[in-house]
Motif scaffolding. Structure first.
Motif, PDB file in Angstrom:
ATOM      1  N   ARG A  33       0.863  -1.173   0.000  1.00 35.02           N
ATOM      2  CA  ARG A  33       0.000   0.000   0.000  1.00 35.02           C
ATOM      3  C   ARG A  33       0.906   1.231   0.000  1.00 35.02           C
ATOM      4  NH1 ARG A  33      -3.542  -1.654   3.888  1.00 35.02           N
ATOM      5  NH2 ARG A  33      -2.314  -3.527   4.322  1.00 35.02           N
ATOM      6  N   SER A  34       0.318   2.405  -0.053  1.00 37.71           N
ATOM      7  CA  SER A  34       1.098   3.643  -0.058  1.00 37.71           C
ATOM      8  C   SER A  34       1.011   4.334   1.284  1.00 37.71           C
ATOM      9  CB  SER A  34       0.600   4.590  -1.157  1.00 37.71           C
ATOM     10  OG  SER A  34       0.890   4.064  -2.438  1.00 37.71           O
ATOM     11  N   ALA A  53      -3.313  -2.035   8.104  1.00 40.18           N
ATOM     12  CA  ALA A  53      -3.844  -0.795   7.545  1.00 40.18           C
ATOM     13  C   ALA A  53      -3.525   0.423   8.410  1.00 40.18           C
ATOM     14  CB  ALA A  53      -5.353  -0.916   7.356  1.00 40.18           C
TER      15      ALA A  53
END
Length: 497
Positions: A237-238, A262
Motif C-alpha cells: 500500500r502507499s 492498515a
C-alpha cells in the motif's frame, strides 16, 4: 691439523651463537598467532574489528526447504582499509567456511574465538579498497549460547540479530558503528517467498526455485539485517507522499491481520509530524509465527510476533503503541545508530517516548502518569542494570541482558526530565535536529548532550551527569513531590528491543 682445546671452545661458542641467531630470526619471521579482535566496546569487547571500514555487503543465501538444515551462503564484503593489514578479522561464530578469497585470490583462513581470521597473499596497505568473498554455511540450529540470528518460524525463517548475533548468520564487522549498504539474494524452493531489507531489485525464476533480490538505499548496521523466508503474503500500500509500504505476513492470516496492517500509513504520518520525514525508502511490518518474546526494529521491515495481534488479552491501544515503538526506531536507532552499545538508551529511550506519547494522544493514556510510575521505580532499575547511559556489562550467558528497564522507561524518563528542564519548544526542536544532523550515521551520548546544550542555550552538564550516569535518580524538574521507592518488577510484557 688437529684442534686445540682453545680453538675447539671458540668454534663451539661460534656455532652456538649462530644457532641462537638463526632461531631468533626464524621466531621473528614466524607470524603471530591469530587472535580475536574488537573495537573496544565496553559491553561487547570482541564485537567489531579494527583496520577497515565496510562499504557494502552482498549476501547470497540458498534455503533448502527445511528450517532445521543449514543454508548455503556466499558473503561478499567491499571495504576500505584504514590501516595496514596483514590479516583481516571478521566476526563469524556459527557455520562452516569452505573458502575465502581476497581481491579474487584464494586466502588462508582460520578461527580465533568468534572471529574468522583471514590472511591475504599480500598485506593490504592503508587506504586501499578490498573485496573479501567467503563461501560458508549459515546454520539456524545453535550449539552455543547464541540468543539470536536465525529464528525458526512455523513456515520458514526470520532474523533477530540484535545485539550481537548477525555474525551467527554471516561473516561481518558486527558493530553498529560500521554501517554499510546491503544487497541480499535469497534462493528458495517454489512455494516460498523471501523478503529482505530495502527495495525489491527483481526475481529470477529457476526450474524449481526463485531467487529474490533486495537492496538498501541507506547504510544499515548488521544488527538490523532482516531476511524472511516462508509461505508468506506480501501486502503493499502507499504511505505519506507515496512511500511504499510493504508488509509480510503468513499467507493464511492475510485477511485476519489486515486491520492492523492498515494502521501503518497513519502511524508514519504521526511520526513525521513529530520528527520529520521518514528516513528510508520503504517501511512495513513482518509478522512471524514464532516465539521470540520481543519485537524488533529491523531496518525498513520491523519484526513482530504473530501472537501480539491475535491474543485477546492485549488491548488495542497497547498493540498500536508497540507498533509505533518499532516504527520510531527507524529514526532513533536505525537512521541514527549508536556509536557504542552504551549509547543504547538513545535508541530505546526515544522509541519508548514516542510509544508513550502515541498512547497519550490517541488513547488517553497520560504520559505523566507513566513517567511518575517510572520515577518511582528508577532507583531500583539503576541498581539492577546501571544508569541509562552506563548499562552494566551483560553476563556471558545472557548477552541480550543489556535490554533492561533502565534503557526503556528509565531512558524515556530522562527525556521527560529534559523536556521539563528546557521546555517543550526547545525539546521538540532537539528531537527534529537530532535525526536530521545525524541521519544515516552514528552518534553518541556526548553528541546528544552537545546538541541539547546548543539548542537550550545553556550549560546542561550537571543535568546530564545526574540523569544519565548517576547511581541515584535526581529530583524531577517541575515535580518536587515525585519520590523514588523500591517497586515490584512489572509483569507487563516486554515491549520490544
Amino acid at each position: 691439523m688437529p684442534l686445540t682445546p682453545r680453538l675447539r671452545a671458540r668454534r663451539t661458542k661460534a656455532a652456538l651463537l649462530t644457532s641462537a641467531v638463526s632461531v631468533c630470526l626464524i621466531a621473528a619471521s614466524a607470524p603471530s598467532p591469530a587472535v580475536p579482535l574488537g573495537v573496544g566496546d565496553r559491553l561487547f569487547p570482541h564485537l567489531g574489528n579494527p583496520g577497515y571500514d565496510v562499504r557494502s555487503y552482498d549476501l547470497a543465501f540458498t534455503y533448502p526447504g527445511d528450517n532445521l538444515k543449514p543454508l548455503t551462503a556466499v558473503t561478499t564484503i567491499d571495504a576500505r582499509t584504514t590501516s595496514p593489514l596483514e590479516r583481516v578479522n571478521l566476526d563469524f561464530a556459527h557455520g562452516k567456511v569452505s573458502s575465502v578469497e581476497v581481491d579474487g585470490s584464494p586466502a588462508a583462513f582460520t578461527t580465533a574465538g568468534e572471529d574468522l581470521v583471514i590472511t591475504p597473499r599480500e598485506p593490504l596497505p592503508a587506504g586501499s579498497r578490498t573485496r573479501i568473498t567467503v563461501r560458508h554455511t549459515s546454520d539456524p540450529v545453535y550449539t552455543g549460547d547464541a540468543e539470536g540470528g536465525w529464528v525458526r518460524t512455523a513456515d520458514g525463517l526470520a532474523m533477530a540479530n540484535q545485539a550481537d548475533a548477525a555474525h551467527v548468520v554471516f561473516p561481518c564487522n558486527d558493530h553498529p558503528s560500521d554501517k554499510a549498504l546491503f544487497t541480499v539474494r535469497v534462493t528458495v524452493p517454489d512455494g516460498y517467498t523471501a523478503v529482505s531489507n530495502g527495495l525489491d531489485a527483481g526475481t529470477r525464476r529457476g526450474p524449481r526455485t526463485t531467487t529474490w533480490t533486495y537492496r538498501t538505499e541507506h547504510p544499515m548496521a548488521t544488527e538490523l539485517a532482516q531476511v524472511s523466508i516462508g509461505r508468506s503474503a506480501v501486502v503493499r500500500r502507499s504511505g505519506p507522499d507515496g512511500l511504499p509500504v510493504r508488509d509480510v505476513v503468513p499467507a493464511k492470516d492475510r485477511e485476519r491481520l489486515e486491520p492492523w496492517l492498515a494502521k501503518t500509513p497513519a502511524q508514519i504520518a504521526w511520526m513525521e509530524r513529530k520528527v520529520g520525514r521518514y528516513p528510508f525508502e520503504t517501511y512495513g511490518v513482518l509478522i512471524a509465527e514464532a516465539q521470540t518474546g520481543f519485537e524488533l526494529e529491523t531496518q525498513t521491515l520491523s519484526l513482530f510476533e504473530r501472537e501480539l495481534f491475535v491474543r485477546p488479552e492485549y488491548p488495542k491501544w497497547y498493540i498500536e503503541s508497540i507498533m509505533v515503538h518499532e516504527l520510531a526506531h527507524q529514526w532513533f536507532g536505525n537512521s541514527v545508530s549508536p556509536r557504542t552499545w552504551s549509547d543504547l538508551w538513545l535508541n530505546e529511550g526515544h522509541a519508548t517516548w514516542y510509544e508513550a506519547l502515541y498512547a497519550e494522544e490517541t488513547a488517553g493514556r497520560p504520559m505523566e502518569a507513566r513517567m511518575k510510575a517510572a520515577y518511582g521505580a528508577s532507583d531500583r532499575w539503576r541498581a539492577a542494570g546501571g544508569p541509562p547511559a552506563a548499562p552494566k556489562v551483560p553476563k556471558a550467558d545472557h548477552k541480550i541482558g543489556i535490554f533492561r528497564p533502565n534503557v526503556y522507561d528509565g531512558a524515556a524518563l530522562v527525556l521527560y526530565a529534559l523536556r521539563e528542564e528546557i521546555g517543550r519548544p526547545a525539546f521538540e526542536r532537539l528531537q527534529r535536529a537530532w535525526v536530521a544532523v545525524h541521519r544515516d550515521g552514528v552518534a553518541s551520548t556526548a553528541d546528544f548532550q552537545r546538541l541539547a546544550t546548543r539548542i537550550a542555550g545553556r550549560d546542561l552538564d550537571t543535568f546530564f551527569q545526574g540523569w544519565l550516569h548517576g547511581e541515584r535518580t535526581p529530583p524531577m524538574p517541575g515535580h518536587p513531590d515525585w519520590k523514588t521507592a523500591p517497586a515490584e518488577a512489572s509483569a507487563k510484557r516486554k515491549t520490544g528491543k
